[in-house]
Write a protein that holds these residues in place. Sequence first.
Motif, short mmCIF file in Angstrom:
data_model
loop_
_atom_site.label_atom_id
_atom_site.label_comp_id
_atom_site.label_asym_id
_atom_site.label_seq_id
_atom_site.Cartn_x
_atom_site.Cartn_y
_atom_site.Cartn_z
N PHE A 1 0.83 -1.20 0.00
CA PHE A 1 0.00 0.00 0.00
C PHE A 1 0.87 1.26 0.00
O PHE A 1 0.45 2.31 0.50
CB PHE A 1 -0.97 0.00 1.19
CG PHE A 1 -2.19 -0.84 0.97
CD1 PHE A 1 -3.20 -0.41 0.13
CD2 PHE A 1 -2.33 -2.07 1.57
CE1 PHE A 1 -4.33 -1.17 -0.10
CE2 PHE A 1 -3.44 -2.85 1.36
CZ PHE A 1 -4.45 -2.40 0.52
N LEU B 1 -6.41 4.33 4.81
CA LEU B 1 -6.08 4.38 3.38
C LEU B 1 -6.55 5.72 2.84
O LEU B 1 -7.58 6.24 3.27
CB LEU B 1 -6.77 3.25 2.61
CG LEU B 1 -6.25 1.84 2.85
CD1 LEU B 1 -7.09 0.83 2.07
CD2 LEU B 1 -4.79 1.73 2.47
N GLY C 1 -10.04 0.98 -1.09
CA GLY C 1 -9.18 -0.19 -1.19
C GLY C 1 -10.04 -1.43 -1.35
O GLY C 1 -10.58 -1.95 -0.37
#
Length: 171
Positions: A19, A64, A68
């Motif tokens: 990520f 995030l 996601g």
Amino acid sequence: MALPKKLKHQNLFLDGESFAGQSGTVTLPTLARKMEAWRGGGMDGPVKVDMGHSDDGLQIEWTLGGWGLSVLRQFGAVRADGVMLRWAGSIQRDDTAEISAVEVVVRGRHEEIDFGDAESGEDTEHSITTTCTYYKLTIDGNEEIEIDLLNFIFKVNGVDMLAEHRAAIGL
């Protein structure tokens, strides 16, 4: 005199998927023990008796910068250890320039996915809380702490803290 080691860079991996560029903050699991006070006859005060890991459990909270899909597709995972997260951190001392690698690996499942505010033209950030059954902290290749709640394992600096207990109960 020495300066402290400070986090300089980090990355988060979900089941091996990086990520980088997407993960924001990561709140690593709090390590806590359940302690109960005991004051027996002939004692002038209580002593806290270690009763194992805290009832609050282990959890990691992370964000995030947007949507996601891999996280969403894991929501409702049936296995208590069905999701693996790996956080990699690079820490450095500014007086010596020494860099250390810190890694936290956890397994569990997502307890909460918070989509935050949705507003056109504004930043989106999603918050995820993952409850964990497994935790391992490694610093510069040395396994410092390992907790495996499902398999009755607790190690600190390579010492198996539960080995004698497992033997005592036939495990």
